[in-house]
Write a protein that holds these residues in place. Structure first.
Motif, PDB file in Angstrom:
ATOM      1  N   ARG A 384      36.526  38.199  49.662  1.00 31.15           N
ATOM      2  CA  ARG A 384      37.387  39.380  49.663  1.00 31.15           C
ATOM      3  C   ARG A 384      38.801  38.962  49.221  1.00 31.15           C
ATOM      4  O   ARG A 384      39.556  38.358  49.981  1.00 31.15           O
ATOM      5  CB  ARG A 384      37.438  40.005  51.060  1.00 31.15           C
ATOM      6  N   ASP A 414      34.047  46.003  45.378  1.00 30.38           N
ATOM      7  CA  ASP A 414      35.343  46.664  45.428  1.00 30.38           C
ATOM      8  C   ASP A 414      36.106  46.312  44.146  1.00 30.38           C
ATOM      9  O   ASP A 414      36.225  45.122  43.803  1.00 30.38           O
ATOM     10  CB  ASP A 414      36.121  46.194  46.658  1.00 30.38           C
ATOM     11  N   GLU A 415      36.607  47.320  43.441  1.00 36.88           N
ATOM     12  CA  GLU A 415      37.257  47.075  42.150  1.00 36.88           C
ATOM     13  C   GLU A 415      38.479  46.177  42.269  1.00 36.88           C
ATOM     14  O   GLU A 415      38.750  45.360  41.388  1.00 36.88           O
ATOM     15  CB  GLU A 415      37.659  48.417  41.510  1.00 36.88           C
ATOM     16  N   ARG A 416      39.221  46.303  43.357  1.00 33.69           N
ATOM     17  CA  ARG A 416      40.462  45.538  43.495  1.00 33.69           C
ATOM     18  C   ARG A 416      40.240  44.166  44.109  1.00 33.69           C
ATOM     19  O   ARG A 416      40.783  43.163  43.641  1.00 33.69           O
ATOM     20  CB  ARG A 416      41.464  46.334  44.357  1.00 33.69           C
ATOM     21  N   GLU A 419      34.969  42.286  46.612  1.00 37.16           N
ATOM     22  CA  GLU A 419      33.954  42.642  47.597  1.00 37.16           C
ATOM     23  C   GLU A 419      34.636  42.786  48.949  1.00 37.16           C
ATOM     24  O   GLU A 419      35.614  42.093  49.249  1.00 37.16           O
ATOM     25  CB  GLU A 419      32.868  41.558  47.647  1.00 37.16           C
ATOM     26  N   THR A 420      34.118  43.673  49.776  1.00 33.71           N
ATOM     27  CA  THR A 420      34.622  43.824  51.145  1.00 33.71           C
ATOM     28  C   THR A 420      33.438  43.898  52.104  1.00 33.71           C
ATOM     29  O   THR A 420      32.342  44.335  51.722  1.00 33.71           O
ATOM     30  CB  THR A 420      35.476  45.101  51.315  1.00 33.71           C
ATOM     31  N   SER A 453      35.668  47.237  55.874  1.00 37.69           N
ATOM     32  CA  SER A 453      36.352  48.360  55.236  1.00 37.69           C
ATOM     33  C   SER A 453      35.671  49.682  55.579  1.00 37.69           C
ATOM     34  O   SER A 453      36.262  50.750  55.403  1.00 37.69           O
ATOM     35  CB  SER A 453      36.372  48.174  53.716  1.00 37.69           C
ATOM     36  N   GLU A 454      34.449  49.615  56.084  1.00 36.94           N
ATOM     37  CA  GLU A 454      33.717  50.814  56.487  1.00 36.94           C
ATOM     38  C   GLU A 454      32.744  50.444  57.599  1.00 36.94           C
ATOM     39  O   GLU A 454      32.116  49.376  57.563  1.00 36.94           O
ATOM     40  CB  GLU A 454      32.956  51.405  55.294  1.00 36.94           C
ATOM     41  N   THR A 479      25.693  51.928  49.566  1.00 42.84           N
ATOM     42  CA  THR A 479      25.878  51.997  48.111  1.00 42.84           C
ATOM     43  C   THR A 479      24.911  52.930  47.419  1.00 42.84           C
ATOM     44  O   THR A 479      25.133  53.308  46.258  1.00 42.84           O
ATOM     45  CB  THR A 479      25.729  50.603  47.489  1.00 42.84           C
TER      46      THR A 479
END
Length: 483
Positions: A384, A414-416, A419-420, A453-454, A479
């Motif tokens: 991450r 995760d685009e930024r 991965e999270t 993140s979720e 996903t």
């Protein structure tokens, strides 16, 4: 005849009239088990691949013993994976012999006319055998083509030789070990699925020890507890998910009276859960480390080690067992010293004296006394934003929350950040908690980059037959697709 085949045949004839398997409240004798096995074995040649659509029932136990006593190779087929996948699996295998219930054969197998088909019912009903075209058998070294648990993708098959199984269920001296002279008076409980190595191992261990056992179709708290109260086994086996169900139930020490130890494997169990179980029931939990590829266990706790070392070694999965060698290496394969973290390599005792080192994907450390800690899966690490997150660390932190029965953590793109971590949570009966409350709980226990993140709170975490969280299904929840 291999020592394992001979042991099975000899034990089945030891004391034909006494109890062998209790199922659904009814006892079947060793004679009934032996007669059914002999009938099924008549369709098996040494070295022949035999597909078994395995379920937890006495007739399926008879079929397993029949193939092994005859020197055949059991090809494990899970009849609960979905009809289309099962049909495709069987078609690709092109098996010369298929064994299953009449319904399974009709609905799932669709065997070719060249295959020999054995339809089984209960032990009181003779199997129906439809002969196929004779085929050339193999060398007969493989005992079971065992399905892996399939936690991260489709299950695959691993070849377990007769020697490997014999080491696991009889011992490293299986060629010279004395055979039982009579049927044991102690009753065991088998609640692991036969489509998983844990179920096969426990059934064969009972047979090789001439020990009668209660066979449960699946782990279900009420029926399991009733069997424990009825027969007071000295040891019981519980995967972590089942152990937590027992821990959070209304059962008390009187319900488990007579049980001296609980063995637990197949998935990580936190030291906190092991301690809580001991505090509630007064029974030590002996964790172990095993893999289908090894043919069984390679490390575990003994009662003697637990008494002497648990306080200082809590969280370990024990020391090398069954003749195994363990070491930790760097990414480049250089052996590391005591206490250093690296990849675990194993020389399983089941693989023989000249076995090669098998590199696992497990991060581990081994202390100076030989105790092994499994720290997570290297191949499941989540990166991450450049920080490494180990899902097992996040899972363990979540499962320490008093409202959480179980947790599963996977990575989501995760685009930024690349991965999270995301988490699926199953709550204890009667408890409630919000995802925001869980995040706040984790802030003092994890680094900020480790916090999911979720968080999804569900009624039940999807699990494989072995009781492990089905990571593919968990990931799909977040996903909508497989990774």
């Amino acid at each position: 005849m291999h020592a394992l085949s001979r042991r099975i045949s000899d034990v089945l004839g030891l004391d034909p009239g006494v109890h062998a398997i209790e199922y659904d409240g009814h006892w079947y004798t060793w004679r009934q088990l032996a007669d059914a096995s002999k009938r099924i074995a008549s369709a098996v040649q040494p070295g022949t691949d035999v597909g078994l659509l395995l379920r937890n029932s006495p007739s399926h136990v008879a079929a397993l013993l029949a193939v092994l006593a005859a020197g055949g190779s059991v090809v494990v087929i899970n009849p609960s994976r979905g009809d289309e996948r099962i049909r495709a699996d069987i078609a690709a295998l092109a098996l010369p012999v298929i064994v299953g219930t009449e319904d399974d054969i009709t609905l799932l197998a669709h065997p070719a006319d060249v295959a020999t088909v054995v339809s089984i019912g209960d032990l009181d009903t003779a199997p129906r055998i439809r002969p196929g075209v004779p085929t050339d058998a193999g060398a007969g070294r493989v005992a079971v083509r065992m399905l892996t648990s399939g936690t991260t993708g489709p299950p695959k098959r691993v070849d377990l030789t007769y020697d490997m199984l014999a080491v696991s269920v009889i011992g490293t001296d299986f060629t010279t070990a004395p055979e039982p002279t009579g049927v044991s008076g102690n009753v065991a409980i088998v609640n692991a699925p036969l489509v998983h190595i844990g179920g096969v191992y426990r059934v064969l261990q009972c047979i090789c020890q001439a020990r009668p056992f209660v066979l449960l179709p699946r782990f279900e708290l009420a029926s399991w507890a009733a069997a424990v109260r009825r027969y007071s086994p000295k040891a019981v086996s519980l995967v972590p998910a089942a152990l937590r169900m027992v821990l959070q139930s209304d059962l008390g020490p009187h319900d488990l009276a007579g049980v001296r130890a609980v063995t637990s494997g197949t998935a990580p169990l936190s030291a906190e859960d092991a301690d809580a179980f001991f505090e509630k029931f007064g029974i030590p939990v002996l964790t172990s480390y095993a893999a289908t590829e090894f043919g069984g266990g390679v490390a575990g706790w003994t009662l003697a080690d637990h008494r002497k070392y648990w306080k200082s070694k809590r969280g370990s999965v024990g020391r090398a067992s069954l003749g195994a060698d363990l070491r930790v290496v760097s990414d480049d394969g250089v052996p590391l010293g005591a206490g250093q973290v690296g990849l675990l390599e194993v020389k399983p005792g089941q693989h023989g004296r000249d076995a090669a080192w098998v590199r696992t994907t497990d991060l581990a450390r081994i202390d100076a006394d030989g105790f092994l800690w499994i720290l997570g899966r290297a191949d499941q690490a989540i990166i991450r934003g450049g920080f490494k997150v180990l899902p097992d660390d996040v899972r363990a932190a979540l499962e320490n929350h008093p409202a959480v029965l179980g947790a599963s953590v996977v990575g989501m793109a995760d685009e930024r950040l690349g991965e999270t971590p995301v988490a699926m949570i199953e709550l204890r009966r009667g408890e409630s908690v919000t995802d925001a409350e869980l995040v706040e709980y984790l802030r003092s226990r994890l680094a900020p980059y480790e916090i999911p993140s979720e968080i999804a709170i569900v009624e039940a975490i999807p699990r494989t037959p072995s009781g492990k969280a089905d990571l593919t299904a968990v990931r799909r929840h977040f996903t909508g697709r497989d990774r």
